[in-house]
Motif scaffolding. Structure first.
Motif, PDB file in Angstrom:
ATOM      1  N   LEU A   1      -0.260 -11.864  -8.740  1.00  0.00           N
ATOM      2  CA  LEU A   1       0.805 -10.884  -8.575  1.00  0.00           C
ATOM      3  C   LEU A   1       1.121 -10.696  -7.086  1.00  0.00           C
ATOM      4  CD1 LEU A   1       2.474  -9.137 -10.536  1.00  0.00           C
ATOM      5  CD2 LEU A   1       0.860  -7.272 -10.095  1.00  0.00           C
ATOM      6  N   ALA A   2       0.090 -10.735  -6.248  1.00  0.00           N
ATOM      7  CA  ALA A   2       0.289 -10.576  -4.804  1.00  0.00           C
ATOM      8  C   ALA A   2       1.032 -11.762  -4.202  1.00  0.00           C
ATOM      9  CB  ALA A   2      -1.057 -10.391  -4.119  1.00  0.00           C
ATOM     10  N   ARG A   3       0.969 -12.910  -4.861  1.00  0.00           N
ATOM     11  CA  ARG A   3       1.653 -14.102  -4.332  1.00  0.00           C
ATOM     12  C   ARG A   3       3.119 -14.182  -4.741  1.00  0.00           C
ATOM     13  NH1 ARG A   3      -3.415 -16.555  -5.679  1.00  0.00           N
ATOM     14  NH2 ARG A   3      -2.556 -17.239  -7.694  1.00  0.00           N
TER      15      ARG A   3
ATOM     16  N   TYR B   1       0.786  -1.217   0.000  1.00  0.00           N
ATOM     17  CA  TYR B   1       0.000   0.000   0.000  1.00  0.00           C
ATOM     18  C   TYR B   1       0.820   1.270   0.000  1.00  0.00           C
ATOM     19  CZ  TYR B   1      -3.133   3.661   1.517  1.00  0.00           C
ATOM     20  OH  TYR B   1      -3.840   4.829   1.580  1.00  0.00           O
ATOM     21  N   SER B   2       1.903   1.294   0.794  1.00  0.00           N
ATOM     22  CA  SER B   2       2.524   2.581   1.090  1.00  0.00           C
ATOM     23  C   SER B   2       3.902   2.799   0.530  1.00  0.00           C
ATOM     24  CB  SER B   2       2.591   2.766   2.614  1.00  0.00           C
ATOM     25  OG  SER B   2       3.392   1.761   3.168  1.00  0.00           O
ATOM     26  N   VAL B   3       4.522   1.795  -0.066  1.00  0.00           N
ATOM     27  CA  VAL B   3       5.932   1.965  -0.366  1.00  0.00           C
ATOM     28  C   VAL B   3       6.200   2.821  -1.574  1.00  0.00           C
ATOM     29  CG1 VAL B   3       6.137  -0.109  -1.784  1.00  0.00           C
ATOM     30  CG2 VAL B   3       8.107   0.730  -0.528  1.00  0.00           C
ATOM     31  N   ILE B   4       5.270   2.888  -2.544  1.00  0.00           N
ATOM     32  CA  ILE B   4       5.556   3.604  -3.779  1.00  0.00           C
ATOM     33  C   ILE B   4       4.379   4.461  -4.168  1.00  0.00           C
ATOM     34  CG2 ILE B   4       6.170   3.336  -6.212  1.00  0.00           C
ATOM     35  CD1 ILE B   4       7.085   0.484  -5.436  1.00  0.00           C
ATOM     36  N   ALA B   5       4.627   5.731  -4.478  1.00  0.00           N
ATOM     37  CA  ALA B   5       3.605   6.581  -5.069  1.00  0.00           C
ATOM     38  C   ALA B   5       3.765   6.527  -6.570  1.00  0.00           C
ATOM     39  CB  ALA B   5       3.762   8.023  -4.570  1.00  0.00           C
ATOM     40  N   PRO B   6       2.738   6.151  -7.321  1.00  0.00           N
ATOM     41  CA  PRO B   6       2.895   5.838  -8.730  1.00  0.00           C
ATOM     42  C   PRO B   6       2.814   7.024  -9.652  1.00  0.00           C
ATOM     43  CG  PRO B   6       0.671   5.443  -8.072  1.00  0.00           C
ATOM     44  CD  PRO B   6       1.400   5.891  -6.835  1.00  0.00           C
TER      45      PRO B   6
ATOM     46  N   ILE C   1      11.932   3.778 -12.659  1.00  0.00           N
ATOM     47  CA  ILE C   1      11.394   2.756 -11.763  1.00  0.00           C
ATOM     48  C   ILE C   1      12.533   1.968 -11.131  1.00  0.00           C
ATOM     49  CG2 ILE C   1      10.030   0.633 -11.616  1.00  0.00           C
ATOM     50  CD1 ILE C   1       8.310   1.741 -13.913  1.00  0.00           C
ATOM     51  N   GLY C   2      13.504   1.569 -11.962  1.00  0.00           N
ATOM     52  CA  GLY C   2      14.644   0.822 -11.450  1.00  0.00           C
ATOM     53  C   GLY C   2      15.440   1.610 -10.434  1.00  0.00           C
TER      54      GLY C   2
ATOM     55  N   VAL D   1       9.182  -5.282  -8.078  1.00  0.00           N
ATOM     56  CA  VAL D   1       8.374  -4.849  -9.217  1.00  0.00           C
ATOM     57  C   VAL D   1       6.900  -5.187  -8.989  1.00  0.00           C
ATOM     58  CG1 VAL D   1       8.001  -5.089 -11.697  1.00  0.00           C
ATOM     59  CG2 VAL D   1      10.327  -5.036 -10.786  1.00  0.00           C
ATOM     60  N   ALA D   2       6.625  -6.351  -8.423  1.00  0.00           N
ATOM     61  CA  ALA D   2       5.241  -6.711  -8.126  1.00  0.00           C
ATOM     62  C   ALA D   2       4.623  -5.751  -7.123  1.00  0.00           C
ATOM     63  CB  ALA D   2       5.187  -8.144  -7.583  1.00  0.00           C
ATOM     64  N   THR D   3       5.383  -5.381  -6.092  1.00  0.00           N
ATOM     65  CA  THR D   3       4.892  -4.428  -5.099  1.00  0.00           C
ATOM     66  C   THR D   3       4.589  -3.081  -5.728  1.00  0.00           C
ATOM     67  OG1 THR D   3       6.108  -5.506  -3.307  1.00  0.00           O
ATOM     68  CG2 THR D   3       5.483  -3.212  -2.957  1.00  0.00           C
ATOM     69  N   PHE D   4       5.440  -2.659  -6.631  1.00  0.00           N
ATOM     70  CA  PHE D   4       5.219  -1.405  -7.352  1.00  0.00           C
ATOM     71  C   PHE D   4       3.868  -1.436  -8.073  1.00  0.00           C
ATOM     72  CE2 PHE D   4       5.419   1.226 -11.106  1.00  0.00           C
ATOM     73  CZ  PHE D   4       5.987   2.396 -10.656  1.00  0.00           C
ATOM     74  N   LEU D   5       3.612  -2.496  -8.783  1.00  0.00           N
ATOM     75  CA  LEU D   5       2.373  -2.599  -9.553  1.00  0.00           C
ATOM     76  C   LEU D   5       1.142  -2.708  -8.650  1.00  0.00           C
ATOM     77  CD1 LEU D   5       3.634  -5.042 -12.321  1.00  0.00           C
ATOM     78  CD2 LEU D   5       3.206  -2.582 -12.568  1.00  0.00           C
ATOM     79  N   LEU D   6       1.263  -3.466  -7.566  1.00  0.00           N
ATOM     80  CA  LEU D   6       0.142  -3.599  -6.633  1.00  0.00           C
ATOM     81  C   LEU D   6      -0.192  -2.279  -5.959  1.00  0.00           C
ATOM     82  CD1 LEU D   6       1.095  -7.012  -5.017  1.00  0.00           C
ATOM     83  CD2 LEU D   6      -0.884  -6.572  -6.488  1.00  0.00           C
TER      84      LEU D   6
END
Length: 262
Positions: free
Chosen positions: A259-261, A7-12, A220-221, A190-195
């Motif tokens: 993706l969450a898994r 939820y909180s790690v990345i602002a998209p 992103i990288g 990368v999955a966390t970014f997308l979620l």
């Protein structure tokens, strides 16, 4: 995968939109909103960047302290590292990245910010900004002089609580980023970014499954602490595994749970 991290790690990145000291002493009821400011009550980002439960007089007081909105062209900065801290900025439209520069001139991305997010809180502690805030596209911000906001915090508890929540959110974001960089694999980053992006879009009333990135894979990288090639390889893997469909910067999540898994 941690819900906090997701939820909180990345602002998209932004998505495509859908089909003076004396003034600080002014009571809330004394001033009308400036004519060159769009009313906060009519802004689509009000529910995200404004405190809830304000009276009409309190809302008018907030509108009266906001400076004229400013347009920032793509690649331009609102502020740079070591600039004197004067104001915070609410993103009305567009998107930004915050970056710090290494001694060798390399850029490190510390965050992405979109409509409804705030910028500039990094300057509260030292009185100087610690990073550059750069527009990823033509964008618009509302400018809020911090000394006036502090005065309003003393008058309106809801505003004070909202500022505290924004500062607390910055602490959570930074600690979550440390967890991401220190404990997650490249695939999980990368999955966390997308979620996270999906969740933030949902909160704004947009599609949580289809969006257009405004930042580059290199940016992103830089934020995730991995190379450009690794970002591209992970996206290709997710597509091959049927988790998402990518076409350039257009992303479509096909299997959110999968993706969450990761």
């Amino acid at each position: 995968m941690s819900d906090v991290a997701a939820y909180s790690v990345i602002a998209p990145a932004l998505i495509r939109p859908p089909a003076s000291a004396a003034a600080a002493q002014m009571p809330l009821s004394a001033g009308a909103p400036r004519k060159d400011v769009r009313r906060c009550s009519a802004c689509s980002m009000r529910s995200i960047c404004m405190p809830q439960g304000l009276t009409p007089e309190e809302l008018q007081g907030i509108e009266s302290l906001i400076c004229p909105s400013r347009t920032i062209k793509q690649g331009e900065t609102i502020y740079r590292a070591n600039d004197s801290f004067q104001s915070i900025y609410a993103v009305r439209a567009g998107s930004f990245k915050t970056v710090v520069m290494h001694r060798d001139g390399r850029e490190h991305v510390t965050g992405f910010h979109l409509a409804g997010d705030s910028l500039g809180l990094d300057g509260v502690c030292s009185g100087h900004h610690s990073c550059d805030a750069v527009a990823l596209e033509d964008s618009k911000v509302c400018i809020i002089p911090f000394h006036l906001l502090e005065a309003m915090c003393r008058e309106v508890k809801a505003v004070q609580q909202h500022v505290h929540r924004m500062m607390g959110g910055e602490i959570v974001r930074e600690s979550s980023q440390m967890m991401l960089l220190g404990t997650m694999s490249a695939e999980q980053r990368v999955a966390t970014f997308l979620l996270n992006l999906s969740d933030r879009l949902r909160m704004r009333g947009y599609s949580p499954a289809e969006f257009h990135l405004r930042m580059t894979r290199e940016e992103i990288g830089s934020y995730l602490g991995i190379k450009l090639e690794t970002v591209s390889r992970m996206l290709s893997r997710f597509q091959r595994d049927g988790l998402l469909d990518t076409h350039g910067k257009d992303i479509r999540i096909l299997d959110h749970d999968g993706l969450a898994r990761v």
